[in-house]
Design a protein around this motif. Structure first.
Motif, PDB file in Angstrom:
ATOM      1  N   LYS B  10      17.853  -5.917-146.795  1.00 43.49           N
ATOM      2  CA  LYS B  10      16.951  -6.729-145.968  1.00 43.49           C
ATOM      3  C   LYS B  10      16.174  -7.741-146.795  1.00 43.49           C
ATOM      4  CE  LYS B  10      13.895  -3.206-144.783  1.00 43.49           C
ATOM      5  NZ  LYS B  10      12.971  -2.316-145.283  1.00 43.49           N
ATOM      6  N   SER B  76      17.840  -1.761-139.425  1.00 43.82           N
ATOM      7  CA  SER B  76      17.011  -1.774-140.622  1.00 43.82           C
ATOM      8  C   SER B  76      17.176  -3.082-141.377  1.00 43.82           C
ATOM      9  CB  SER B  76      17.392  -0.597-141.510  1.00 43.82           C
ATOM     10  OG  SER B  76      18.784  -0.569-141.684  1.00 43.82           O
ATOM     11  N   HIS B 104      29.205   0.213-140.402  1.00 41.85           N
ATOM     12  CA  HIS B 104      27.868   0.724-140.119  1.00 41.85           C
ATOM     13  C   HIS B 104      27.828   2.227-140.291  1.00 41.85           C
ATOM     14  CE1 HIS B 104      24.096   0.402-137.296  1.00 41.85           C
ATOM     15  NE2 HIS B 104      23.815   0.957-138.443  1.00 41.85           N
ATOM     16  N   ASN B 105      28.854   2.922-139.762  1.00 32.45           N
ATOM     17  CA  ASN B 105      28.895   4.374-139.901  1.00 32.45           C
ATOM     18  C   ASN B 105      28.951   4.785-141.367  1.00 32.45           C
ATOM     19  OD1 ASN B 105      28.766   5.038-137.195  1.00 32.45           O
ATOM     20  ND2 ASN B 105      30.982   4.868-136.916  1.00 32.45           N
ATOM     21  N   TYR B 107      27.951   3.052-143.922  1.00 29.67           N
ATOM     22  CA  TYR B 107      26.682   2.729-144.578  1.00 29.67           C
ATOM     23  C   TYR B 107      25.628   3.780-144.267  1.00 29.67           C
ATOM     24  CZ  TYR B 107      22.331   0.548-145.819  1.00 29.67           C
ATOM     25  OH  TYR B 107      21.094   0.314-146.361  1.00 29.67           O
ATOM     26  N   THR B 108      25.613   4.251-143.002  1.00 31.21           N
ATOM     27  CA  THR B 108      24.661   5.303-142.635  1.00 31.21           C
ATOM     28  C   THR B 108      24.928   6.564-143.448  1.00 31.21           C
ATOM     29  OG1 THR B 108      24.825   4.406-140.433  1.00 31.21           O
ATOM     30  CG2 THR B 108      23.581   6.414-140.680  1.00 31.21           C
ATOM     31  N   ASP B 109      26.223   6.882-143.640  1.00 33.81           N
ATOM     32  CA  ASP B 109      26.545   8.052-144.463  1.00 33.81           C
ATOM     33  C   ASP B 109      26.035   7.877-145.883  1.00 33.81           C
ATOM     34  OD1 ASP B 109      29.767   8.654-142.883  1.00 33.81           O
ATOM     35  OD2 ASP B 109      27.756   9.414-142.443  1.00 33.81           O
ATOM     36  N   VAL B 110      26.177   6.656-146.425  1.00 31.67           N
ATOM     37  CA  VAL B 110      25.678   6.394-147.782  1.00 31.67           C
ATOM     38  C   VAL B 110      24.168   6.598-147.840  1.00 31.67           C
ATOM     39  CG1 VAL B 110      25.276   4.557-149.454  1.00 31.67           C
ATOM     40  CG2 VAL B 110      27.532   4.858-148.482  1.00 31.67           C
ATOM     41  N   MET B 111      23.458   6.113-146.828  1.00 31.57           N
ATOM     42  CA  MET B 111      21.992   6.273-146.798  1.00 31.57           C
ATOM     43  C   MET B 111      21.589   7.731-146.796  1.00 31.57           C
ATOM     44  SD  MET B 111      19.556   4.265-146.903  1.00 31.57           S
ATOM     45  CE  MET B 111      18.146   3.915-145.930  1.00 31.57           C
ATOM     46  N   CYS B 112      22.370   8.562-146.073  1.00 28.70           N
ATOM     47  CA  CYS B 112      22.001   9.971-145.947  1.00 28.70           C
ATOM     48  C   CYS B 112      22.400  10.765-147.175  1.00 28.70           C
ATOM     49  CB  CYS B 112      22.656  10.582-144.713  1.00 28.70           C
ATOM     50  SG  CYS B 112      22.041   9.841-143.206  1.00 28.70           S
ATOM     51  N   ASN B 113      23.123  10.141-148.079  1.00 29.44           N
ATOM     52  CA  ASN B 113      23.536  10.835-149.293  1.00 29.44           C
ATOM     53  C   ASN B 113      22.320  11.022-150.194  1.00 29.44           C
ATOM     54  OD1 ASN B 113      24.669  11.655-151.683  1.00 29.44           O
ATOM     55  ND2 ASN B 113      26.243  10.063-151.722  1.00 29.44           N
ATOM     56  N   PRO B 114      21.963  12.272-150.544  1.00 29.43           N
ATOM     57  CA  PRO B 114      20.753  12.482-151.340  1.00 29.43           C
ATOM     58  C   PRO B 114      20.826  11.886-152.741  1.00 29.43           C
ATOM     59  CG  PRO B 114      21.982  14.527-151.129  1.00 29.43           C
ATOM     60  CD  PRO B 114      22.619  13.536-150.213  1.00 29.43           C
ATOM     61  N   TYR B 116      21.817   8.940-153.348  1.00 30.55           N
ATOM     62  CA  TYR B 116      21.706   7.492-153.263  1.00 30.55           C
ATOM     63  C   TYR B 116      20.254   7.110-153.069  1.00 30.55           C
ATOM     64  CZ  TYR B 116      21.950   2.800-151.296  1.00 30.55           C
ATOM     65  OH  TYR B 116      21.745   1.477-151.030  1.00 30.55           O
ATOM     66  N   ASN B 117      19.736   6.184-153.900  1.00 29.10           N
ATOM     67  CA  ASN B 117      18.386   5.684-153.696  1.00 29.10           C
ATOM     68  C   ASN B 117      18.448   4.409-152.895  1.00 29.10           C
ATOM     69  OD1 ASN B 117      16.698   7.483-155.075  1.00 29.10           O
ATOM     70  ND2 ASN B 117      17.428   6.652-157.025  1.00 29.10           N
ATOM     71  N   PRO B 118      17.739   4.355-151.768  1.00 32.37           N
ATOM     72  CA  PRO B 118      17.816   3.135-150.961  1.00 32.37           C
ATOM     73  C   PRO B 118      17.413   1.932-151.793  1.00 32.37           C
ATOM     74  CG  PRO B 118      16.711   4.847-149.750  1.00 32.37           C
ATOM     75  CD  PRO B 118      16.928   5.379-151.131  1.00 32.37           C
TER      76      PRO B 118
END
Lengths: 159, 139
Positions: B10, B76, B104-105, B107-114, B116-118
């Motif tokens: 963003k 987001s 999108h799906n 990417y959401t999985d990547v975000m939920c990966n512990p 991975y730091n946003p």
């Protein structure tokens, strides 16, 4: 029905674990544990803020995002909606939950009011993280006057 | 099949850019960069128009002589940009939409990966393989 209990038990254990190794609960130690809990909640909130609104179309304004938190996020995590949302339309919101599921098994009344903030830290972080992903810098604090009702105050920081 | 796929955070810096290796990659980087302006324009236009439905799929951003660029924005404010070969006329809107949904799906999985730091560049192999499957096979 079983999954709500699982999360509650896990959460209770998390709080107990973070508090246990600190034999001297001085102000420094307490603050670190609270901030650890909050940062855990923050990361979870970030992930939830990405996953939950996936099918929803874009949010047009702040109030819509807060309503999403009170309805969809609360239902997804606690299986109930937030009881009331108030705002002063200048970036401050007060979310009130009259029977917060993480506090319900503890007491009903004024007993344990001093212990309650530890159990709210994770949820404050959760709200902060979800708001962060959705584009709002915020400060979330929680207050309890009588279990199991609690209030979350969200202050959105203007960029 | 896409020729280049990019995920932009963003704050408008790239989290992930991948293009078919046969061509000059810099050209695609420039194209994605210029398309960001068009994306911002579309987002602000949607904000002002009092439309009930606010779509996440932005559609064709701009066509060039060889390529077409499509955009998609998440709640987001993370943007997905896809560059497609113009000669591939068989690609329909629905297919592009479904490709974005898959992105999108993932990417959401990547975000939920512990792990991975946003805000970090995406290094997930699962995401990588999903993107590779969407790009042209160059022999």
């Amino acid at each position: 029905m079983a999954d709500t209990v699982l999360f509650e038990l896990l959460h209770t254990e998390m709080v107990a674990e973070l508090w246990a190794p600190d034999p001297d609960p001085g102000p420094g130690g307490q603050k670190t544990s609270l901030s650890v809990l909050e940062s855990m909640g923050f990361r979870v909130g970030q992930a939830l803020g990405e996953r939950l609104p996936q099918e929803t179309l874009g949010f047009r304004e702040e109030l819509e995002v807060l309503k999403f938190l009170c309805k969809d996020l609360w239902v997804a995590v606690f299986h109930k909606q937030m009881d009331s949302l108030r705002t002063n339309h200048q970036g401050t919101y007060v979310l009130q939950d009259n029977s917060f599921p993480l506090l319900v098994p503890m007491a009903s009344g004024r007993q344990y009011v001093e212990e309650a903030p530890k159990f709210l830290a994770f949820t404050c972080g959760l709200l902060c993280g979800a708001l962060g992903t959705l584009g709002f810098q915020s400060l979330v604090t929680a207050s309890v006057t009588a279990l199991p009702a609690c209030k979350f105050q969200v202050v959105i920081r203007k960029p | 099949m896409a020729v280049c796929i990019a995920v932009i955070a963003k704050e408008n810096y790239p989290l992930y850019i991948r293009s078919t290796p046969m061509e000059n990659e810099l050209k695609f980087h420039y194209m994605v960069h210029t398309s960001l302006d068009v994306v911002d324009e579309k987002i602000s236009a949607m904000g002002k128009a009092l439309v009930d439905q606010r779509e996440l799929y932005l559609g064709l951003l701009y066509p060039t002589e060889d390529y077409k660029v499509y955009g998609y924005v998440t709640n987001s404010k993370v943007k997905f940009v896809m560059v497609v070969d113009s000669s591939n006329t068989a690609l329909r809107d629905n297919e592009i939409r479904s490709m974005f949904r898959k992105l999108h799906n993932s990417y959401t999985d990547v975000m939920c990966n512990p792990f991975y730091n946003p805000g970090d560049p995406i290094q997930s192999r699962a995401f990588d393989s999903m993107v590779t499957s969407m790009m042209i096979q160059v022999c």
